[in-house]
Design an enzyme around this catalytic site. Structure first.
Site, short mmCIF file in Angstrom:
data_model
loop_
_atom_site.label_atom_id
_atom_site.label_comp_id
_atom_site.label_asym_id
_atom_site.label_seq_id
_atom_site.Cartn_x
_atom_site.Cartn_y
_atom_site.Cartn_z
N LYS A 43 59.60 -49.04 -53.93
CA LYS A 43 58.32 -49.31 -54.83
C LYS A 43 57.54 -49.25 -53.23
CE LYS A 43 54.91 -50.06 -57.80
NZ LYS A 43 54.64 -51.35 -59.01
C1 E4P Z 1 52.24 -50.81 -61.37
O1 E4P Z 1 53.08 -50.22 -60.89
C2 E4P Z 1 51.99 -52.19 -60.91
O2 E4P Z 1 52.67 -53.10 -61.42
C3 E4P Z 1 50.16 -53.24 -62.71
O3 E4P Z 1 50.00 -51.85 -63.03
C4 E4P Z 1 49.73 -54.02 -61.76
O4 E4P Z 1 49.15 -54.30 -63.09
P1 E4P Z 1 47.74 -55.00 -63.10
O5 E4P Z 1 46.54 -54.86 -62.40
O6 E4P Z 1 47.71 -55.09 -64.67
O7 E4P Z 1 48.15 -56.30 -62.77
#
Ligand code: E4P
Length: 217
Positions: free
Chosen positions: A87
């Site tokens: 990522k």
């Molecule tokens: C995506 O990969 C992130 O980990 C995640 O969806 C962030 O979500 P949030 O806005 O609820 O923290």
């Protein structure tokens, strides 16, 4: 549509896996910290533990923000397990790193995407997944679902193979609307998946069936 769970909590990952509809897991440094997983070695071990629970892709995020650092970390993460997807944040050095990983056969998830332009760039660099954060856009009075629709249109116009991973999904209606638009994947909390189960007519219908069965047996 693939269902990913967005957590580093092993119990919730197991629960989603047991349901039989889980296709993968996304994590981020905040989710790791929430579970008390700190220190490089513990974090790497935790990624392997997650891979051993699920069958599908597991996103593991780089911390470095420079090209060389991202490449070094990403290669280390990819070596951990064949299910790992690296990522990478949507910054200039991140785009270069995604291109590098694409050229070297390492799968990537471009994260922290908030615009169609960023998604276009991620696809050009060859990202396996692009993660538009719809909940965080909704939080600032901007329609996150509109972004998913824009990216779908752009990717379909040119046949980009990058998969749209609707991230920051907060609830069940996000899941349904992402499915209607044609997101390839959604990642959200277990509650957003379990919410799909619920309907009062199912509950009352089942209650009635069981009562009627008892009458005749
Ligand atoms: C995506 O990969 C992130 O980990 C995640 O969806 C962030 O979500 P949030 O806005 O609820 O923290």
């Amino acid at each position: 549509m693939k269902f990913f769970i967005d957590t580093a909590n092993l119990d919730q990952i197991r629960e989603a896996q047991d349901l039989g509809v889980l296709d993968g897991v996304t994590t981020n440094p905040s989710l790791m910290a929430k579970e008390g997983i700190t220190g490089r070695n513990n974090i790497l071990k935790h990624y392997v533990d997650i891979c051993n629970i699920v069958d599908g892709d597991v996103s593991a995020e780089v911390i470095a923000t420079d090209f060389e650092g991202m490449v070094k970390e990403g290669e280390e993460l990819a070596e951990l397990h064949p299910q790992i997807v690296v990522k990478v944040p949507m910054i200039k050095e991140g785009v270069k790193a995604i291109k590098y990983f694409t050229d070297h056969g390492i799968r990537t998830n471009c994260t922290l995407v908030f615009s169609a332009g960023q998604a276009l760039l991620a696809a050009k660099a060859g990202a396996t997944y692009v993660s538009p954060f719809i909940g965080r856009l909704d939080d600032i009075s901007t329609d996150g679902l509109e972004l998913i629709a824009d990216i779908r249109l752009i990717y379909d116009n040119y046949g980009f193979e990058t998969q749209i991973l609707a991230a920051s999904v907060r609830h069940t209606m996000h899941v349904i609307n992402c499915a209607k638009i044609g997101a390839d994947v959604m990642t959200g909390p277990l509650s957003s998946i379990e919410g799909l189960l619920k309907h009062p007519l199912t509950d009352s219908g089942l209650k009635q069936f069981l009562e009627d069965y008892k009458k005749g047996n």
